[in-house]
Scaffold this motif. Structure first.
Motif, PDB file in Angstrom:
ATOM      1  N   PRO A  80       1.199  -0.986  -0.125  1.00  0.00           N
ATOM      2  CA  PRO A  80      -0.531  -0.226  -0.284  1.00  0.00           C
ATOM      3  C   PRO A  80       1.236   1.093   0.312  1.00  0.00           C
ATOM      4  CG  PRO A  80       0.093  -0.922   2.335  1.00  0.00           C
ATOM      5  CD  PRO A  80       0.628  -1.904   1.347  1.00  0.00           C
ATOM      6  N   GLY A  81       0.042   2.533  -0.689  1.00  0.00           N
ATOM      7  CA  GLY A  81       0.975   3.415  -0.689  1.00  0.00           C
ATOM      8  C   GLY A  81       1.499   4.240   0.908  1.00  0.00           C
ATOM      9  N   PHE A  82       1.387   4.981   1.087  1.00  0.00           N
ATOM     10  CA  PHE A  82       2.329   6.670   2.279  1.00  0.00           C
ATOM     11  C   PHE A  82       2.456   7.611   2.454  1.00  0.00           C
ATOM     12  CE2 PHE A  82       6.013   6.167  -0.303  1.00  0.00           C
ATOM     13  CZ  PHE A  82       6.494   6.731  -0.576  1.00  0.00           C
ATOM     14  N   ALA A  83       2.674   8.072   3.255  1.00  0.00           N
ATOM     15  CA  ALA A  83       2.503   9.823   3.709  1.00  0.00           C
ATOM     16  C   ALA A  83       3.818   9.747   3.987  1.00  0.00           C
ATOM     17  CB  ALA A  83       1.316  10.373   3.987  1.00  0.00           C
ATOM     18  N   LEU A  84       4.195  11.385   3.326  1.00  0.00           N
ATOM     19  CA  LEU A  84       5.326  11.880   3.756  1.00  0.00           C
ATOM     20  C   LEU A  84       5.458  13.009   4.170  1.00  0.00           C
ATOM     21  CD1 LEU A  84       8.597  11.886   4.210  1.00  0.00           C
ATOM     22  CD2 LEU A  84       8.694  13.445   1.736  1.00  0.00           C
ATOM     23  N   VAL A  85       5.584  12.866   5.581  1.00  0.00           N
ATOM     24  CA  VAL A  85       4.799  14.308   6.763  1.00  0.00           C
ATOM     25  C   VAL A  85       5.877  15.176   6.888  1.00  0.00           C
ATOM     26  CG1 VAL A  85       3.597  14.745   8.722  1.00  0.00           C
ATOM     27  CG2 VAL A  85       2.708  13.247   6.991  1.00  0.00           C
ATOM     28  N   LEU A  86       5.980  16.218   7.287  1.00  0.00           N
ATOM     29  CA  LEU A  86       7.126  17.413   7.034  1.00  0.00           C
ATOM     30  C   LEU A  86       6.894  18.286   8.388  1.00  0.00           C
ATOM     31  CD1 LEU A  86       8.978  17.903   3.820  1.00  0.00           C
ATOM     32  CD2 LEU A  86       9.408  16.467   5.252  1.00  0.00           C
ATOM     33  N   ALA A  87       7.536  17.856   9.341  1.00  0.00           N
ATOM     34  CA  ALA A  87       7.232  19.439  10.332  1.00  0.00           C
ATOM     35  C   ALA A  87       8.112  20.070  10.396  1.00  0.00           C
ATOM     36  CB  ALA A  87       6.996  18.871  11.830  1.00  0.00           C
ATOM     37  N   ASP A  88       8.268  21.835  10.267  1.00  0.00           N
ATOM     38  CA  ASP A  88       8.982  22.581  10.477  1.00  0.00           C
ATOM     39  C   ASP A  88       9.219  23.409  12.065  1.00  0.00           C
ATOM     40  OD1 ASP A  88      11.695  23.523   9.844  1.00  0.00           O
ATOM     41  OD2 ASP A  88      10.736  24.942   8.467  1.00  0.00           O
ATOM     42  N   VAL A  89      10.379  23.710  12.756  1.00  0.00           N
ATOM     43  CA  VAL A  89       9.565  25.065  12.766  1.00  0.00           C
ATOM     44  C   VAL A  89       9.505  26.093  13.181  1.00  0.00           C
ATOM     45  CG1 VAL A  89      10.427  26.275  15.424  1.00  0.00           C
ATOM     46  CG2 VAL A  89      11.570  23.766  14.814  1.00  0.00           C
ATOM     47  N   THR A  90       8.549  26.919  13.291  1.00  0.00           N
ATOM     48  CA  THR A  90       7.571  28.242  12.343  1.00  0.00           C
ATOM     49  C   THR A  90       8.460  29.495  13.478  1.00  0.00           C
ATOM     50  OG1 THR A  90       6.350  28.848  14.181  1.00  0.00           O
ATOM     51  CG2 THR A  90       5.880  27.705  11.958  1.00  0.00           C
ATOM     52  N   ASN A  91       9.597  30.069  13.061  1.00  0.00           N
ATOM     53  CA  ASN A  91      10.035  31.442  13.223  1.00  0.00           C
ATOM     54  C   ASN A  91      11.569  31.310  13.735  1.00  0.00           C
ATOM     55  OD1 ASN A  91       9.825  34.651  13.626  1.00  0.00           O
ATOM     56  ND2 ASN A  91       8.894  34.125  15.593  1.00  0.00           N
ATOM     57  N   PHE A  92      12.327  30.220  13.696  1.00  0.00           N
ATOM     58  CA  PHE A  92      13.592  29.344  13.850  1.00  0.00           C
ATOM     59  C   PHE A  92      14.543  30.018  13.942  1.00  0.00           C
ATOM     60  CE2 PHE A  92      16.695  26.254  14.380  1.00  0.00           C
ATOM     61  CZ  PHE A  92      16.488  25.677  15.565  1.00  0.00           C
ATOM     62  N   GLY A 122       1.207   2.937   4.532  1.00  0.00           N
ATOM     63  CA  GLY A 122      -0.532   2.735   4.582  1.00  0.00           C
ATOM     64  C   GLY A 122      -0.833   3.783   4.736  1.00  0.00           C
ATOM     65  N   ALA A 123      -0.334   4.433   5.223  1.00  0.00           N
ATOM     66  CA  ALA A 123      -1.307   6.276   4.904  1.00  0.00           C
ATOM     67  C   ALA A 123      -2.641   6.754   4.511  1.00  0.00           C
ATOM     68  CB  ALA A 123      -0.736   6.822   6.021  1.00  0.00           C
ATOM     69  N   GLY A 124      -3.006   7.095   4.352  1.00  0.00           N
ATOM     70  CA  GLY A 124      -3.535   7.725   3.093  1.00  0.00           C
ATOM     71  C   GLY A 124      -4.102   9.028   3.211  1.00  0.00           C
ATOM     72  N   GLU A 125      -4.673  10.292   2.681  1.00  0.00           N
ATOM     73  CA  GLU A 125      -5.064  11.991   3.434  1.00  0.00           C
ATOM     74  C   GLU A 125      -5.617  12.041   4.827  1.00  0.00           C
ATOM     75  OE1 GLU A 125      -7.570  15.708   2.614  1.00  0.00           O
ATOM     76  OE2 GLU A 125      -5.604  14.470   0.548  1.00  0.00           O
ATOM     77  N   ALA A 126      -6.471  11.067   5.745  1.00  0.00           N
ATOM     78  CA  ALA A 126      -6.770  11.099   7.633  1.00  0.00           C
ATOM     79  C   ALA A 126      -5.666  10.994   7.566  1.00  0.00           C
ATOM     80  CB  ALA A 126      -8.309  10.211   7.196  1.00  0.00           C
ATOM     81  N   GLU A 127      -5.163   9.639   7.378  1.00  0.00           N
ATOM     82  CA  GLU A 127      -3.941   9.240   8.961  1.00  0.00           C
ATOM     83  C   GLU A 127      -3.145  10.544   8.708  1.00  0.00           C
ATOM     84  OE1 GLU A 127      -5.981   5.181   7.209  1.00  0.00           O
ATOM     85  OE2 GLU A 127      -5.184   7.327   6.260  1.00  0.00           O
TER      86      GLU A 127
END
Length: 178
Positions: free
Chosen positions: A32-44, A91-96
């Protein structure tokens, strides 16, 4: 290259690239597909300009700890560069992906900014410089390679960062690559 980021004890960018390559190959075959999630510090950047470097390191370490706590056994956390981190949600879609971004924003809200210095470098601060977190993601497709998937997730992250009116931003829905 090292597969571990020394400061945050997360996976390195090279380790993320290698894992993305494996995940994309697997997703093209039968997995199954997957998602790449990025998290970034704002104002860093502004935070680092007005505070000793050690406080910026504390922000990164705290963010990495929050991300690891949110991810648990669901996936490894990687430091992409600067204040940006990535996770692969197999295995994650948009909702996950949206759910994970929401969890990240809740987990980091008011938890990553260390105490401020009263005098910042060679000038007085006009007030405390706070940081927050923004999330963006992309869903893997057969057309993606590592570079295009990272670029799409980064564009969605940038949208989330520019839409933020407070210390956190809601994730942007993934959109097709242009």
């Amino acid at each position: 290259m090292s597969s571990i980021d020394i400061l945050t004890k997360t996976g390195s960018r090279s380790a993320l690239s290698a894992e993305l390559d494996r995940a994309l190959r697997s997703a093209r075959s039968e997995a199954p597909g997957f998602a790449l999630v990025l998290a970034d510090v704002t104002n860093f950047k502004r935070f680092n300009t007005h505070n000793p470097a050690a406080l910026g390191d504390i922000v990164l370490i705290r963010l990495a700890e929050c991300l690891k706590a949110v991810m648990g056994t669901r996936g490894r956390v990687y430091r992409v560069h600067g204040g940006m981190f990535g996770v692969i949600l197999r295995g994650a879609g948009e909702a996950e992906a949206i759910a994970i971004c929401t969890e990240i924003l809740r987990a980091t809200h008011n938890r990553i900014t260390p105490p401020q210095a009263v005098h910042c470098g060679h000038h007085l601060c006009s007030g405390p410089v706070t940081v927050g977190v923004a999330c963006g993601f992309a869903l893997a497709s057969p057309e993606h390679n590592t570079e295009t998937l990272m670029r799409e997730a980064d564009m969605n992250l940038y949208e989330a960062k520019t839409a933020a009116t407070e210390r956190t931003a809601m994730p942007q829905a993934s959109r097709p690559a242009e």
